[in-house]
Motif scaffolding. Sequence first.
Motif, PDB file in Angstrom:
ATOM      1  N   GLY A  64       0.667  -0.769  -0.037  1.00  0.00           N
ATOM      2  CA  GLY A  64       0.343  -0.102   0.268  1.00  0.00           C
ATOM      3  C   GLY A  64       0.598   1.744   0.400  1.00  0.00           C
ATOM      4  N   ALA A 111       4.682   3.908   0.904  1.00  0.00           N
ATOM      5  CA  ALA A 111       5.029   4.933   2.166  1.00  0.00           C
ATOM      6  C   ALA A 111       4.408   4.742   3.518  1.00  0.00           C
ATOM      7  N   ASP A 112       4.401   4.500   4.073  1.00  0.00           N
ATOM      8  CA  ASP A 112       3.876   4.137   5.515  1.00  0.00           C
ATOM      9  C   ASP A 112       3.380   6.054   5.960  1.00  0.00           C
ATOM     10  N   LYS A 162       2.415   7.179   8.531  1.00  0.00           N
ATOM     11  CA  LYS A 162       2.118   7.624   9.846  1.00  0.00           C
ATOM     12  C   LYS A 162       3.815   8.197  10.164  1.00  0.00           C
ATOM     13  N   LEU A 214       0.054   0.679  -4.841  1.00  0.00           N
ATOM     14  CA  LEU A 214       0.117   2.012  -4.711  1.00  0.00           C
ATOM     15  C   LEU A 214       0.924   2.814  -3.962  1.00  0.00           C
ATOM     16  N   PRO A 220      -1.619   6.728  -5.803  1.00  0.00           N
ATOM     17  CA  PRO A 220      -2.310   8.239  -5.718  1.00  0.00           C
ATOM     18  C   PRO A 220      -1.430   9.385  -4.238  1.00  0.00           C
ATOM     19  N   GLU A 221      -0.829   9.154  -4.513  1.00  0.00           N
ATOM     20  CA  GLU A 221       0.210  10.544  -3.834  1.00  0.00           C
ATOM     21  C   GLU A 221      -0.607  11.981  -3.560  1.00  0.00           C
ATOM     22  N   LEU A 261      -2.806  12.978  -1.477  1.00  0.00           N
ATOM     23  CA  LEU A 261      -1.859  13.003   0.217  1.00  0.00           C
ATOM     24  C   LEU A 261      -0.734  14.475   0.032  1.00  0.00           C
ATOM     25  N   HIS A 297      -7.559   4.628  -8.989  1.00  0.00           N
ATOM     26  CA  HIS A 297      -6.394   2.962  -9.073  1.00  0.00           C
ATOM     27  C   HIS A 297      -6.554   2.563 -10.643  1.00  0.00           C
ATOM     28  N   PHE A 353      -6.229  10.150   7.519  1.00  0.00           N
ATOM     29  CA  PHE A 353      -6.678   8.762   8.727  1.00  0.00           C
ATOM     30  C   PHE A 353      -7.879   9.927   8.999  1.00  0.00           C
TER      31      PHE A 353
HETATM   32  N1  COA Z   1       0.754   4.654   5.037  1.00  0.00           N
HETATM   33  C1  COA Z   1       0.353   3.350   6.714  1.00  0.00           C
HETATM   34  N2  COA Z   1      -1.208   2.919   7.033  1.00  0.00           N
HETATM   35  C2  COA Z   1      -1.964   2.899   6.291  1.00  0.00           C
HETATM   36  C3  COA Z   1      -1.486   2.647   4.852  1.00  0.00           C
HETATM   37  C4  COA Z   1      -0.101   3.192   4.230  1.00  0.00           C
HETATM   38  N3  COA Z   1       0.438   3.902   3.547  1.00  0.00           N
HETATM   39  N4  COA Z   1      -2.616   2.121   3.519  1.00  0.00           N
HETATM   40  C5  COA Z   1      -3.389   1.901   5.204  1.00  0.00           C
HETATM   41  N5  COA Z   1      -2.860   2.003   6.188  1.00  0.00           N
HETATM   42  C6  COA Z   1      -3.553   1.691   7.273  1.00  0.00           C
HETATM   43  C7  COA Z   1      -4.868   2.761   7.554  1.00  0.00           C
HETATM   44  O1  COA Z   1      -4.698   3.803   8.153  1.00  0.00           O
HETATM   45  C8  COA Z   1      -6.241   1.726   8.418  1.00  0.00           C
HETATM   46  O2  COA Z   1      -6.136   1.821   8.915  1.00  0.00           O
HETATM   47  P1  COA Z   1      -6.800   1.731  10.719  1.00  0.00           P
HETATM   48  O3  COA Z   1      -6.817   0.582  10.447  1.00  0.00           O
HETATM   49  O4  COA Z   1      -6.048   1.227  11.916  1.00  0.00           O
HETATM   50  O5  COA Z   1      -7.385   2.613  10.057  1.00  0.00           O
HETATM   51  C9  COA Z   1      -5.690   0.915   7.704  1.00  0.00           C
HETATM   52  O6  COA Z   1      -4.315   0.654   6.996  1.00  0.00           O
HETATM   53  C10 COA Z   1      -6.468  -0.091   6.284  1.00  0.00           C
HETATM   54  O7  COA Z   1      -6.851   0.307   5.391  1.00  0.00           O
HETATM   55  P2  COA Z   1      -7.924   0.667   4.954  1.00  0.00           P
HETATM   56  O8  COA Z   1      -8.267   1.827   4.257  1.00  0.00           O
HETATM   57  O9  COA Z   1      -9.585   1.353   6.221  1.00  0.00           O
HETATM   58  O10 COA Z   1      -8.134  -0.556   4.124  1.00  0.00           O
HETATM   59  P3  COA Z   1      -9.089  -0.449   2.677  1.00  0.00           P
HETATM   60  O11 COA Z   1      -8.609  -1.916   2.466  1.00  0.00           O
HETATM   61  O12 COA Z   1      -9.329   0.162   2.813  1.00  0.00           O
HETATM   62  O13 COA Z   1      -7.491   0.386   1.470  1.00  0.00           O
HETATM   63  C11 COA Z   1      -6.205   0.660   0.655  1.00  0.00           C
HETATM   64  C12 COA Z   1      -6.560  -0.362   1.970  1.00  0.00           C
HETATM   65  C13 COA Z   1      -4.534   0.280   0.588  1.00  0.00           C
HETATM   66  C14 COA Z   1      -6.718   0.596  -0.564  1.00  0.00           C
HETATM   67  C15 COA Z   1      -6.018   2.221   1.615  1.00  0.00           C
HETATM   68  O14 COA Z   1      -5.849   2.094   2.559  1.00  0.00           O
HETATM   69  C16 COA Z   1      -5.087   3.645   0.707  1.00  0.00           C
HETATM   70  O15 COA Z   1      -5.424   3.827   0.196  1.00  0.00           O
HETATM   71  N6  COA Z   1      -4.080   3.384   1.656  1.00  0.00           N
HETATM   72  C17 COA Z   1      -3.305   4.494   1.166  1.00  0.00           C
HETATM   73  C18 COA Z   1      -2.305   4.460  -0.230  1.00  0.00           C
HETATM   74  C19 COA Z   1      -1.435   5.438  -0.787  1.00  0.00           C
HETATM   75  O16 COA Z   1      -1.609   6.762  -0.793  1.00  0.00           O
HETATM   76  N7  COA Z   1       0.094   5.594  -1.020  1.00  0.00           N
HETATM   77  C20 COA Z   1       1.010   6.278  -1.120  1.00  0.00           C
HETATM   78  C21 COA Z   1       1.561   6.915  -0.022  1.00  0.00           C
HETATM   79  S1  COA Z   1       2.461   7.808   0.290  1.00  0.00           S
END
Ligand code: COA
Length: 718
Positions: free
Chosen positions: A58, A60-61, A63, A97, A121-122, A125, A155, A271
Amino acid sequence: MAQFSVSGSVGLITLQNAPVNALSAWVRQGIVDMMERALREPEVKSVVICGQKGTFCGGADIKEFGTNMTGPPLIPMIHAIEAAAKPVVAAIEGVALGGGLELALGCHYRIAHSKAKLGLPEVTLGLLPAAGGSQRLPRLIGVPAALDLITTGRHVTAAEALLLGIVDQVTDHNTVDAAVKFASSVAGQSLDARRISTFPCPRPADVDALLEGAMWKVRRIARGAIAPVACVQAVRAAATLPYAQGMEREKELMATLFTSGQARALQYCFFAQRAVGRWSMPSGDRWDTSEPRPVHKAAVIGLGTMGSGISVALVQAGLSVVAVETHEKQLMEAKQAITGMLERGAKRRGVKPAFDKIRYSHNIQPLADVDLVIEAVFEDMALKEKVFQQLSAVCKPGTYLCTNTSGLDIDHLAAQTRNPELVVGMHFFAPAHVMELLEVVYGPRSSPQAVATAMQLGKKMGKVSVAVGNCRGFVGNRMLKPYLEQASFLLEEGATPELVDGVLEEFGFAMGVFRMSDLSGLDVGWRVRQADGLVVPHATAGRQARVRRGCRYSPLGDLLCEQGRFGQKTGRGWYRYDKPGSHLAKPDPWLHSFLEEYRARHGLVVRRIDHQEVLERCLYALINEGFRILEDGIAAGPEDIDVIYVSGYSWPRHRGGPMFYASIVGLTKVLERLEHYHRAHPDVPNLQPCSLLRKLVASGSPPVNKWREVMKTLHSQL
Ligand code: COA
Ligand code: ADP
């Protein structure tokens, strides 16, 4: 972390960081270590990178952003993978992603499962794909397609990714097995043609015009967001500079974005949206611990615009729907409208329209076996009372009864039924099959399970569902009221609709307050005010024209309605339109002279009103009401309010929602400005700062993520 195993001659690196295998420091360290090991071990001839539990990565982290990042940086890690002498294959299941896709682009081959989703999707954010994504993707799939993906962050399915050339193969079977098989088949082959960073970027002849066009488009729709603009600049670098220089540009642009307030706001929204799902009732019952009941069959009562849209959204979520409408003509029209919406929706999603999932009826008799009903008849309490009494008699025990009211008392409706604990509000926004927001309204007697069921159903319908308490207007419309009123007072004092809308649109709203009223119809609020006894026909109003119940009242909207100016639908409102239904708002000289006459009649002295005053009075009045809502316990926290405003009221996401914005502006400043305007206009309502705002300032203006804690402490001190 990352785990290493060997299958035949293939080294398998598995990312392990539940739930989405985000690239946290220890995961990056694991990948670096395992890659070194795979390259070192002579029996390993090729490598597969995959993610545990059916998810590749998914990204970079998120958080980690804003913290002191440790661990190996992403860019050199991906370069090392690309430079490897042994073929590296990405096995993409679930999602790839952001950094996840950038990692895959550093691999020499990509194999995806047919159900996988890929994207960068950056931008959503407030960032850009800055681990080489903005430089590699255009080299791989060309400038136009890369611009589309990077500036929108959308996506793509595995099928589209294959078509675009992002992945080399798509499989319906076990992706890791397919990747391992593929990796052993390419072991020992030259990788010269597989390192994307060495590709020349395909440059269409009209590349400059293309990039300019893209820039124009993003500026037009970005409403002040800077990341989409930086994304175009980064792709321009890919198209015009050698790779190494392009990477430098990517880094520079990212540095600006990374430290911008917009990135912080957008990450807060990410978040916040997830936090609102973990809702708790004031009693402390958590909805996620109280099991939602499954809903297979639902009913919708009343097929106006709202009921029709809700029916479509339910069918598209896979439910069987009974749609009830008592008026024959309306039923025919609704059937036609619903069929059209289902057809268009199915076409967009590449599936067959599920016409067989919906059944129409003139009465509620076929509702005996439904699991949940959503009532969407006229916004009239007496009618709704009757419908709820009938539903309570006809439906099987345990059927949830929901009302799509935009502000009526849920508890009063619950009292009409045998089981008030089964009654909740589901406040959809028009058009209900498109708008993503849903307010789930609980009354004092709604059971946690009823709320959980409505929240779960909302999620299934693809909505951002926010649970809110029962009060006039709930959260969104309650905050909108002082915002609309302030705008009307500004007109009395000398502003024009064009000035007010211009300021709000420059702030980032899709539409200013007056253009929005014209679109939704001035008569809607007028009828509500009439029912409340607030509308006094102007001819008879006399000295009371600008006072209601001892408070200043601006009757401008009522006066326009008296003239039949309902907005776009009548071709006249706060603006004029070439014909009824037309969308292009034009300043109306009639309206300007109407305002002049009005001010003269009431002896109002016209002032020059500047942008700052427009913005502060409209927004701070709305924010002030947000604090009152928190004080009353109607919203669980500031995140709930912010998600509502960003998802349903076109508040610019890159400003993080009204409460986040207040914390960024500074609570002390918001308080001071409200006090200033209250002193200047003591009789204008909603400018007097509410006590929670004062208390938060007295507690040192904590950041928005600490408000809940502070509120708890304040509460316990009472
Ligand atoms: N970093 C840190 N935490 C992340 C994360 C990321 N890149 N992507 C997801 N999470 C966490 C969410 O905060 C959530 O945490 P929680 O359960 O404590 O609330 C958990 O993972 C599940 O995510 P959620 O979005 O609820 O699940 P989903 O199955 O509906 O969707 C994704 C999964 C991956 C499609 C969606 O989480 C997403 O779009 N993530 C971001 C991707 C992104 O933008 N990546 C680029 C980072 S620069
Ligand atoms: P919207 O605000 O959704 O555009 P309206 O409030 O105009 O729509 O629509 C409400 C619909 O509910 C109307 O089509 C009306 O005929 C229908 N309606 C009113 N009473 C009942 C009832 N008791 N049962 C079913 N439908 C009803």
